[in-house]
Design an enzyme around this catalytic site. Structure first.
Site, mmCIF file in Angstrom:
data_model
loop_
_atom_site.group_PDB
_atom_site.id
_atom_site.type_symbol
_atom_site.label_atom_id
_atom_site.label_comp_id
_atom_site.label_asym_id
_atom_site.label_seq_id
_atom_site.Cartn_x
_atom_site.Cartn_y
_atom_site.Cartn_z
ATOM 1 N N LYS A 35 72.132 19.859 87.812
ATOM 2 C CA LYS A 35 70.814 20.159 87.258
ATOM 3 C C LYS A 35 70.590 21.666 87.194
ATOM 4 O O LYS A 35 71.196 22.409 87.967
ATOM 5 C CB LYS A 35 69.730 19.568 88.174
ATOM 6 C CG LYS A 35 69.590 18.060 88.130
ATOM 7 C CD LYS A 35 68.471 17.624 89.065
ATOM 8 C CE LYS A 35 68.321 16.108 89.077
ATOM 9 N NZ LYS A 35 67.918 15.536 87.787
ATOM 10 N N ARG A 48 70.561 4.652 89.250
ATOM 11 C CA ARG A 48 70.872 3.296 88.771
ATOM 12 C C ARG A 48 72.169 2.770 89.377
ATOM 13 O O ARG A 48 72.357 1.557 89.490
ATOM 14 C CB ARG A 48 70.922 3.312 87.232
ATOM 15 C CG ARG A 48 71.959 4.226 86.652
ATOM 16 C CD ARG A 48 71.711 4.540 85.172
ATOM 17 N NE ARG A 48 70.615 5.501 85.001
ATOM 18 C CZ ARG A 48 70.169 5.922 83.828
ATOM 19 N NH1 ARG A 48 70.689 5.453 82.697
ATOM 20 N NH2 ARG A 48 69.200 6.803 83.752
HETATM 21 N N1 BES Z 1 66.064 11.774 90.014
HETATM 22 C C1 BES Z 1 66.193 11.970 88.613
HETATM 23 C C2 BES Z 1 64.914 11.618 87.828
HETATM 24 C C3 BES Z 1 63.731 12.492 88.090
HETATM 25 C C4 BES Z 1 63.506 13.598 87.300
HETATM 26 C C5 BES Z 1 62.824 12.180 89.075
HETATM 27 C C6 BES Z 1 62.387 14.388 87.523
HETATM 28 C C7 BES Z 1 61.701 12.963 89.306
HETATM 29 C C8 BES Z 1 61.487 14.074 88.518
HETATM 30 C C9 BES Z 1 67.341 11.106 88.079
HETATM 31 O O1 BES Z 1 68.386 10.870 88.946
HETATM 32 C C10 BES Z 1 67.895 11.804 86.891
HETATM 33 O O2 BES Z 1 68.464 12.854 87.076
HETATM 34 N N2 BES Z 1 67.759 11.211 85.710
HETATM 35 C C11 BES Z 1 68.242 11.777 84.515
HETATM 36 C C12 BES Z 1 68.966 10.705 83.765
HETATM 37 C C13 BES Z 1 69.747 11.195 82.587
HETATM 38 C C14 BES Z 1 70.981 11.954 83.060
HETATM 39 C C15 BES Z 1 70.152 10.012 81.735
HETATM 40 C C16 BES Z 1 67.052 12.265 83.712
HETATM 41 O O3 BES Z 1 66.028 11.599 83.706
HETATM 42 O O4 BES Z 1 67.144 13.351 83.137
HETATM 43 MN MN MN Z 2 69.844 12.402 88.879
#
Ligand code: BES
Ligand code: MN
Ligand code: ZN
Length: 498
Positions: free
Chosen positions: A274, A348
């Site tokens: 990230k 997931r």
């Molecule tokens: N933990 C994150 C989702 C999240 C983002 C929670 C912001 C709270 C605040 C999750 O694991 C994630 O990184 N999701 C990605 C998925 C994508 C790679 C398909 C996302 O939502 O960007």
């Molecule tokens: Mn994630």
């Protein structure tokens, strides 16, 4: 956690020995009128309290708190007037209005030892929840002098109902507020102290103290049983993953409910790392797990006539030489294979293992919650959970989420998105390869692991679980404890109606 002591009083609240008296206000013309319960305080002001508040510019709107010095008219030095906003169409003030006003008043009283509230005469349960949660503080990591937390709040008894009923309501409301505070504590604990093994031990301690059966699967047990999703995601961290199983067997249980929560103790994204900005907030990526642990404990405390089995996968998503990579194929618990196209879609993967394991218990309902997608925040904002799953349970949970004031909205699982998860290599891929509807795609991914025909619900709380903005109502900064109250209300509803 610090929550105030809460006790019912049946004497005149205006005469109570306290530092502050909390009353409610509502908009009226250009100013305010007093909510029920404020009469005695107004009498002490010679009937002039509304004029004082109007002179101070009070509006009675949500989150407004106006403080008036009493100058010896009452034993308390301050009147704290909290805005309830306009009553609903039937002329009644909702529980959530009382909760928010109570929370705003309690927040404004940090540093005050003792208060008395009359908002409890409008709705006792809501006043207790709002007051306790508004007063919640988490300052164990500060070395300097701390604010005195609001230590004690006396609650004026409602006019209707018996003293015994009031005591029962108070007890249940305190238990619910404590469960929310427990979830908040877990979320607010920094990730160097809350990692899979330490989280599992805290869950064990909380569960055991409440009389639950608790089992913790460590990395060896996970390998033996084939938890490929949890091990894949957790493999990049020296802090090895865990799966916690907590079981509560209630008296005369006719329904079995499986609870599952995402317990990523820190989500760097892994090799699909990230951006640095706000990454620290990913210490809240275990909010679903925190809510589930707190709810399982609450079920025992409130003695719901249900069987509740919680399955809580915990892992830290880190990049390293041992981390899983984009391109890997994981064999999940139960044997399905998943092609990893993005290591940041990790929730997931750990949930898939947990869902399959939970399904083996043959529950009547499967309830899962997670901070699963940024797309939840894009589509519904920071305060409204996205609720997906089988049609009936989804709509039932959405109605309950709305009624509790936590907020949630039913969302679809569009079939055409499922094809975008097809993998050339494995049974399914963990992302679609485009950004459209990615909250829904995550829900469709989870659906693949739910036993056929089992009523299930997926509550995406990416936004609502953590407040990085300003405090509001009974919600401070940091972990909010959402959706503990929705889960508790769902269990109560299942206990009553099946
Ligand atoms: N933990 C994150 C989702 C999240 C983002 C929670 C912001 C709270 C605040 C999750 O694991 C994630 O990184 N999701 C990605 C998925 C994508 C790679 C398909 C996302 O939502 O960007
Ligand atoms: Mn994630
Ligand atoms: Zn995550």
């Amino acid at each position: 956690m610090t929550l105030p002591k809460l006790a019912l009083i049946s004497t005149d609240p205006a005469q109570a020995q306290a530092d502050a008296v909390i009353i409610g206000t509502m908009p009226d013309g250009d100013g305010v009128r007093l909510a029920p319960g404020g009469e005695a305080v107004d009498t002490a002001f010679g009937g002039g309290l509304v004029e004082v508040l109007n002179t101070l510019g009070a509006t009675g709107k949500t989150d407004e708190v106006v403080k008036v010095p009493t100058l010896g008219r009452l034993p308390a030095g301050l009147v704290v007037a909290a805005g309830l906003d306009q009553p609903g169409q039937a002329g009644t003030v909702s529980a959530e209005q009382v909760r928010r006003a109570s929370g705003a008043a309690a927040r404004s009283l940090a540093g005050t030892a003792r208060a008395v509230t009359v908002l409890s005469t409008v709705d006792l349960q809501a006043a207790v929840e709002g007051t306790a949660l508004g007063a919640y503080t988490f300052d164990g990591y500060k070395s300097g002098s701390r604010d005195t937390p609001l230590a004690r709040v006396d609650l004026a008894s409602p006019d209707t109902g018996t003293a015994r009923e009031h005591r029962t309501t108070l007890k249940a409301a305190i238990a619910i507020a404590e469960a929310v505070a427990t979830a908040r504590d877990l979320i607010n604990t920094p990730p160097n102290d809350l990692y899979p093994a330490s989280f599992a031990e805290r869950a064990r301690a909380l569960g055991t103290a409440a009389g639950l059966e608790v089992e913790v699967l460590d990395e060896k047990a996970l390998r033996r049983a084939g938890y490929g999703g949890v091990l894949g995601v957790g493999g990049g961290s020296v802090r090895q993953p865990r799966v916690v199983r907590m079981r509560y067997r209630g008296p005369k249980a006719r329904r079995k409910v499986a609870l599952i929560g995402k317990g990523i103790t820190f989500d760097t994204g892994g090799i699909s790392i990230k951006p640095a900005s706000h990454m620290e907030e990913m210490s809240s990526d275990m909010s679903g797990a925190a809510a589930i642990v707190a709810t399982a404990v609450l079920a025992a405390k409130l003695k719901y006539p249900l069987e509740v089995v919680a399955t809580v996968p915990m892992a830290e998503n880190m990049p390293s030489g041992t981390a899983y990579r984009p391109g890997d194929v994981l064999t999940m618990y139960g044997g399905k294979t998943v092609e990893v196209l993005n290591t940041d879609a990790e929730g997931r993967l750990i949930l898939a293992d947990a869902i399959v394991r939970a399904g083996e218990d043959e529950p009547d309902y499967l309830v899962e919650t997670s901070t699963l997608t940024g797309a939840q925040i894009v589509s519904l904002g920071r305060r409204t959970a996205g609720i997906m799953g089988s049609d009936e349970l989804r709509d039932r949970v959405a109605a309950i989420a709305k009624a509790t004031g936590e907020g949630g909205w039913p969302m679809p699982l569009p079939e055409e998105l499922r094809a975008d998860l097809d993998s050339k290599l494995a049974d399914i891929a963990n992302i679609t390869g485009h950004r459209w509807g990615s909250m829904l795609a995550a829900g469709l991914f989870l659906r693949e692991f739910v036993p056929q025909g089992l009523p299930w619900v997926h509550i995406d709380v990416a936004g609502p679980a953590f407040n990085s903005g300003s405090p509001w109502g009974y919600t401070g900064k940091g972990g909010t404890g959402v959706p503990v109250r929705t889960l508790a209300a769902l269990l109560a509803d299942i206990a009553e109606n099946g």
